[in-house]
Design a protein around this motif. Structure first.
Motif, short mmCIF file in Angstrom:
data_model
loop_
_atom_site.label_atom_id
_atom_site.label_comp_id
_atom_site.label_asym_id
_atom_site.label_seq_id
_atom_site.Cartn_x
_atom_site.Cartn_y
_atom_site.Cartn_z
N PHE A 30 0.84 -1.20 0.00
CA PHE A 30 0.00 0.00 0.00
C PHE A 30 0.88 1.25 0.00
O PHE A 30 2.02 1.22 0.44
N THR A 31 0.31 2.34 -0.48
CA THR A 31 1.09 3.57 -0.64
C THR A 31 1.68 4.03 0.68
O THR A 31 2.79 4.57 0.71
N VAL A 32 0.97 3.84 1.80
CA VAL A 32 1.47 4.33 3.09
C VAL A 32 2.71 3.57 3.54
O VAL A 32 3.40 4.00 4.47
N ASN A 33 3.01 2.44 2.88
CA ASN A 33 4.19 1.65 3.23
C ASN A 33 5.31 1.79 2.20
O ASN A 33 6.23 0.99 2.19
N THR A 34 5.21 2.80 1.33
CA THR A 34 6.21 2.95 0.26
C THR A 34 7.18 4.10 0.50
O THR A 34 7.91 4.49 -0.41
N GLN A 54 -1.85 -12.46 12.51
CA GLN A 54 -1.46 -11.06 12.71
C GLN A 54 -2.68 -10.19 13.02
O GLN A 54 -2.60 -9.27 13.84
N ILE A 55 -3.81 -10.48 12.37
CA ILE A 55 -5.03 -9.72 12.67
C ILE A 55 -5.48 -9.99 14.10
O ILE A 55 -5.84 -9.07 14.85
N MET A 56 -5.45 -11.26 14.51
CA MET A 56 -5.98 -11.61 15.83
C MET A 56 -4.99 -11.35 16.95
O MET A 56 -5.34 -11.45 18.12
N GLN A 57 -3.76 -11.00 16.61
CA GLN A 57 -2.80 -10.58 17.62
C GLN A 57 -2.90 -9.09 17.91
O GLN A 57 -2.27 -8.59 18.85
N GLU A 58 -3.67 -8.37 17.10
CA GLU A 58 -3.88 -6.95 17.36
C GLU A 58 -4.59 -6.77 18.70
O GLU A 58 -5.33 -7.65 19.16
N LYS A 59 -4.38 -5.63 19.30
CA LYS A 59 -4.98 -5.38 20.61
C LYS A 59 -6.49 -5.39 20.55
O LYS A 59 -7.17 -5.88 21.46
N GLU A 60 -7.07 -4.87 19.47
CA GLU A 60 -8.53 -4.83 19.30
C GLU A 60 -8.88 -5.42 17.93
O GLU A 60 -9.07 -4.69 16.96
N PRO A 61 -8.98 -6.75 17.82
CA PRO A 61 -9.18 -7.35 16.49
C PRO A 61 -10.64 -7.47 16.05
O PRO A 61 -10.90 -7.87 14.92
N LEU A 62 -11.61 -7.13 16.92
CA LEU A 62 -13.00 -7.40 16.58
C LEU A 62 -13.47 -6.64 15.35
O LEU A 62 -14.19 -7.18 14.50
N ALA A 63 -13.07 -5.37 15.24
CA ALA A 63 -13.49 -4.58 14.08
C ALA A 63 -12.92 -5.17 12.80
O ALA A 63 -13.58 -5.20 11.76
N ALA A 64 -11.69 -5.67 12.86
CA ALA A 64 -11.08 -6.29 11.69
C ALA A 64 -11.82 -7.57 11.32
O ALA A 64 -12.01 -7.88 10.14
N ILE A 93 -7.20 -4.70 5.58
CA ILE A 93 -8.12 -4.62 6.72
C ILE A 93 -7.34 -4.39 8.01
O ILE A 93 -7.72 -3.57 8.86
N ARG A 94 -6.23 -5.11 8.16
CA ARG A 94 -5.43 -4.96 9.39
C ARG A 94 -4.91 -3.54 9.54
O ARG A 94 -5.00 -2.94 10.62
N PHE A 95 -4.35 -2.95 8.47
CA PHE A 95 -3.84 -1.59 8.55
C PHE A 95 -4.97 -0.59 8.77
O PHE A 95 -4.82 0.38 9.51
N GLU A 96 -6.08 -0.82 8.11
CA GLU A 96 -7.22 0.09 8.27
C GLU A 96 -7.63 0.19 9.74
O GLU A 96 -7.84 1.29 10.28
N GLN A 97 -7.73 -0.96 10.40
CA GLN A 97 -8.20 -0.96 11.78
C GLN A 97 -7.10 -0.54 12.75
O GLN A 97 -7.36 0.19 13.70
N ARG A 98 -5.87 -0.98 12.52
CA ARG A 98 -4.79 -0.62 13.45
C ARG A 98 -4.52 0.87 13.44
O ARG A 98 -4.31 1.49 14.48
N LEU A 99 -4.50 1.46 12.24
CA LEU A 99 -4.12 2.86 12.11
C LEU A 99 -5.30 3.82 12.22
O LEU A 99 -5.11 5.02 12.29
N GLY A 100 -6.52 3.27 12.22
CA GLY A 100 -7.69 4.15 12.23
C GLY A 100 -7.90 4.83 10.89
O GLY A 100 -8.42 5.94 10.83
N PHE A 101 -7.50 4.15 9.80
CA PHE A 101 -7.65 4.69 8.45
C PHE A 101 -8.94 4.16 7.83
O PHE A 101 -9.74 3.48 8.49
N VAL A 118 -4.46 -9.53 -7.22
CA VAL A 118 -4.33 -10.71 -8.07
C VAL A 118 -2.96 -11.35 -7.83
O VAL A 118 -2.83 -12.58 -7.68
N GLU A 119 -1.93 -10.53 -7.76
CA GLU A 119 -0.57 -11.03 -7.55
C GLU A 119 -0.40 -11.60 -6.14
O GLU A 119 0.28 -12.61 -5.96
N ASP A 120 -0.98 -10.94 -5.16
CA ASP A 120 -0.83 -11.40 -3.78
C ASP A 120 -2.15 -11.18 -3.03
O ASP A 120 -2.38 -10.12 -2.44
N PRO A 121 -3.03 -12.19 -3.03
CA PRO A 121 -4.34 -12.02 -2.37
C PRO A 121 -4.25 -11.80 -0.87
O PRO A 121 -5.22 -11.31 -0.27
N THR A 122 -3.13 -12.14 -0.22
CA THR A 122 -3.04 -11.89 1.22
C THR A 122 -3.13 -10.41 1.54
O THR A 122 -3.42 -10.03 2.69
#
Length: 886
Positions: A576-580, A668-678, A627-635, A617-621
């Motif tokens: 994602f762009t925020v990681n570039t 990684q999603i379920m190791q987040e402090k608040e994974p329910l929204a994800a 979703i993980r970044f959206e919820q962790r960062l509040g984006f 398509v190249e990397d479905p993960t």
């Protein structure tokens, strides 16, 4: 006598800082050294009740001043008649300024000079530390200064301290409506006329490769607040560097605004005895005509704005090539794989020609797919060097309709300049940075660079800063560029703590890591096939090191093939762009941030955006990571990115994922402090069936997940030393509605290791049976003994016990679990096996029975001392022995 002053043509930051300084220096005289900006004068007329008492500078006896306090300024040329006493023996000079110190700065004996958004912030910080209370009027004036100099806390120069102080001032009763009215005045008729002139005369041109805009105007009378016109014009035209020169009465007023490091506004304004920041500065010129000022401005810009206008400053490197042995069809595959519109054709290490996508497509149209690429390649081309002027390349491309120029050092191919590189340079996007990927889909996003060295000083510990400097120094010694990349840089801009440092090297990453360990100690675990290594420093800090590389995928969901490439290639392969974002840590460019794909803007807008349409398509993960970044960062996920995610689901691309990769993302999603929204977002994207077709987020499962959240929060507050894997607890809760067979299939789909999968399945069954046992016991009504709780719960792993507490619908059962975790599970008898043996007992059924009975008695409070346990053991041995004889 104490006197507080500031610079001439004072603005709101001067007024706010002087107001704050008066609280630190009670009894001091406040004095403007000259005029004030019109906006300040208008404010004073409307709100005279806000102002403390001021003394005219000419009414102050300079000989009586023993301490001079200067705010928002440190230059003698800008403080009027007070400059006459600078250097007088015995005079104290306290300076509070947020501008950088220069050779022309006054040497202070006290005060604070530090980088932040405004001088008002510096002084208000001190008031906070001293717990000095303010009146609403005082708080309003100080907040007004902060908001003006930080663009309402939105300028790039704004710091966390500005926000903190602004919040404190609001708590002191600052009147936000007054601040808003003062900073958003309607343009007067005179300002509108002046703006019309400026827009008519504005000229934008490239100077030493940097795009600069200059506008000028003339007025017979004074028009105030030119700075607001500069901000308005910059926002209207989206300019990187803007200079306004306005002749009014007997003076020429200059205002400079810059968003790029190549143009230092304050440095240029020094040529007119002005000052300010690198991003915003001003000056007032006396006894010169507008024409003279504009001529002088151009001279200063020509000498100050440095940008290497050569091929080496904008070329892409390294360059992907095509062997001269391939066919036209194979050439198209390579052009597509590397997202290039043209590539050099090589024989061994020698360039023998160039082939373009357009030529290949035409050859394919004519049925020549099997023909060798050498039959149709261009053999006449400009062979440039890194020192070739960009103007030569521009002329070659325009006149010959060419789009690709190879760059050589001797006979070695070291880079390439494409038409896109040239366009980006011409329109101000490149800023002279190296390492661009050529002809990518996302070229509409201009590359941005800026220095965040100040941010590093504020948000990183001295130890981490020292580590980055050391990492950069090793790169300097090896002659390679070194960058911190990924989440570390993203979180640095967001102000989040992140010690997960990833380093990328424009060279051999493994060699770099080995050289670092040899010079500074530590261990290296390398993966030479991928050009990566893990560097473990002597203090235990782990740093991931990689060569800049690109990835391409032979099929959707497959693992990528990795090849060495440029920094831009390396960043383009990310999710994602925020990681570039790439942060240079070499000495000469330490703290320079490179943003090829608009990551800074997406961080500001708090959006998760994919780089290109085939990313999922190249990397479905990446669907799960979004979703993980959206919820962790509040984006929030960008609408187009969300559409691409849903398309990936409809195409069943996640079916192609291996279980281990799917498990990794889920963990990684379920190791987040608040994974329910994800988890809820995963459900909304219909991702849960990829774990198991029967997995759904039904109300019963949602209830268990909500209870799990509460149980995990409670568990964290216990501060126990036990190691816990939160993902297992949430995974059990999410799978609560599955049958035993379905749960086992889900474990198999996620490739959970056999031993762990067996334990999860067996303990899951035990949770269900134990809950039923406890419920039947509670119906009996009698008090539950501690020994019963120990028997129920001692066979559970910690994660399963937390899942049991989450699944239980009874508060009573949760209290049981709490009692067991906090007290009962650590209870032990005072007598051990050796003690029982000393009492004449031999190992066997009786031995075990007595040990269990002693623990039961200890749990239930039947014994409290060693003697009690000895007595109980002795009473049990004869009884049991006699019963066995009978």
């Amino acid at each position: 006598m104490d006197v507080i002053t500031t610079h001439t043509n004072a603005d709101f930051d001067c007024l706010g800082a002087m107001t704050a300084a008066l609280k630190l220096y009670p009894g001091a005289l406040l004095s403007f050294p000259g005029s004030q900006e019109k906006a300040v004068r208008d404010f004073v007329e409307r709100h005279p009740e806000f102002l403390p008492r001021f003394t005219r500078a000419k009414d102050i006896n300079l000989e009586e001043i023993t301490r001079l306090i200067i705010v928002d300024c440190q230059y003698g040329t800008r403080i009027g008649r007070f400059a006459e006493i600078i250097g007088r023996p015995g005079l104290e000079i306290h300076i509070y300024d947020h501008h950088p110190v220069t050779a022309e700065s006054i040497s202070p004996t006290g005060g604070t000079i530090a980088a932040c958004g405004s001088a008002s912030t510096l002084l208000a910080t001190r008031l906070m530390e001293l717990e000095i209370q303010l009146s609403p009027e005082e708080a309003t004036l100080i907040l007004l200064g902060i908001h003006e100099d930080t663009g309402r806390l939105l300028f790039a120069s704004t710091t966390p301290e500005d926000y903190r102080v602004a919040g404190w001032l609001a708590g002191q009763g600052a009147r936000l409506a007054v601040v808003s009215d003062a900073l958003t005045p309607e343009l007067t008729k005179a300002q509108m006329e002046l703006l019309k002139q400026l827009l008519t005369t504005i000229k934008t041109s490239s100077m030493n490769g940097v795009v600069i805009s200059i506008a000028h105007a003339s007025c017979n009378h004074y028009v105030g607040d030119i700075a607001s016109l500069a901000h308005l014009m910059r926002d209207m035209k989206n300019m990187d560097a803007l200079f306004l020169a306005v002749a009014m009465e007997d003076h020429v007023y200059l205002v400079a605004r810059s968003h790029i490091p190549e143009v230092d506004a304050a440095e240029i304004m020094k040529g007119f005895e002005g000052g300010g920041h690198a991003t915003a500065a001003s000056a007032v010129v006396h006894n010169q005509s507008l024409k003279q000022v504009l001529a002088r401005l151009e001279q200063l810009l020509q000498s100050s704005v440095k940008c290497e206008a050569t091929a080496g400053s904008i070329m892409s490197a390294p360059v992907k090539t095509i062997p001269d042995t391939v066919s036209i069809a194979e050439a198209r595959e390579l052009l597509t794989r590397y997202n290039c519109n043209a590539m050099p054709v090589v024989s061994g290490q020698t360039v023998v020609g160039l082939i373009s996508r357009r030529t290949v497509e035409k050859a394919l149209h004519h049925g020549l797919s099997g023909s060798p690429v050498t039959d149709f390649m261009h053999t006449e081309y400009l062979a440039a060097t890194p020192d070739t002027p960009i103007t030569d390349i521009q002329s070659y491309m325009v006149t010959g309709n060419r789009r690709f120029v190879p760059i050589f050092t001797g006979t070695q191919l070291v880079g390439a300049v494409t038409r896109t590189d040239l366009m980006r340079y011409s329109y101000g996007g490149r800023r002279g940075q190296t390492g661009a990927l050529y002809d990518l889909e996302s070229l509409e996003v201009p590359t941005r660079t800026r220095s965040v060295a100040g941010l590093l000083g504020k948000r990183l510990s001295p130890e981490i800063r020292a580590t980055l400097h050391t990492l950069g120094a090793v790169g300097d010694a090896l002659g390679v560029a070194v960058y911190a990349v990924g989440g570390f840089v993203r979180d640095l801009l967001l102000g989040f703590a992140n010690l997960d440092i990833d380093i990328t090297v424009e060279g051999d990453g493994v060699l770099y890591a080995e050289c670092f360990a040899e010079r500074h100690g530590g261990r290296v675990r390398s993966h030479k096939k991928f050009g990566t290594a893990v560097l473990v420093l002597p203090d235990g800090l782990k740093i991931d090191v990689a060569s800049t590389r690109l990835e391409y995928y032979d099929s959707p969901g497959a693992l990528p093939t990795v090849e060495r490439a440029s920094l831009r290639h390396d960043l383009y392969r990310r999710d994602f762009t925020v990681n570039t974002l790439a942060l240079c840590i070499n000495r000469d460019r330490f703290g320079h941030l490179t943003d090829h794909f608009g990551g800074q803007q997406d961080i500001q807008e708090r959006v998760v955006r994919v780089l290109h349409n085939l990313s999922f398509v190249e990397d479905p993960t990446r669907v799960f990571r979004a979703i993980r970044f959206e919820q962790r960062l509040g984006f929030h996920i960008a609408p187009h990115t969300e559409n691409l995610m849903r398309s990936a689901v409809r195409m069943h691309l996640l079916d192609k994922l291996g279980g281990e990769r799917l498990q990794s993302e889920l963990v990684q999603i379920m190791q987040e402090k608040e994974p329910l929204a994800a988890i809820a977002r995963m459900s909304s994207f219909e991702l849960l069936p990829f774990i198991h077709p029967a997995l759904k987020l039904v109300p019963a499962t949602e209830r268990v997940l909500q209870e799990t959240r509460q149980v995990m929060s409670w568990f964290r507050l216990l501060y126990l030393e036990d190691r816990c894997e939160p993902w297992q607890v949430y995974f059990m809760a999410l799978s609560d509605g599955l049958t035993a067979d379905q749960f086992r299939d889900a474990c198999h789909r996620l490739a959970i290791p056999g031993r762990l999968a067996s334990r999860l399945c067996s303990q899951r069954r035990l949770v269900f049976t134990t809950l039923n046992t406890i419920k039947r016991r509670l119906k009996q009504g009698a008090d539950v003994r501690n020994s019963e709780l120990y028997t129920w719960f001692s066979g559970f792993a910690l994660e399963m016990l937390l899942y049991l507490a989450s699944r239980a619908s009874s508060e009573q059962i949760r209290r049981f679990v709490s009692l067991y975790l906090t007290r009962l599970r650590t209870v032990s008898t005072l007598l051990d096996g050796e003690d029982l043996h000393a009492l004449g007992l031999e190992p066997g059924p009786l031995f075990r029975h007595i040990k269990e009975r002693l623990l039961q008695a200890r749990l239930d409070g039947e014994v409290s001392s060693r003697d009690d346990e000895v007595a109980l053991a002795q009473s049990l041995a004869p009884t049991v022995g006699k019963s066995k004889k009978r």
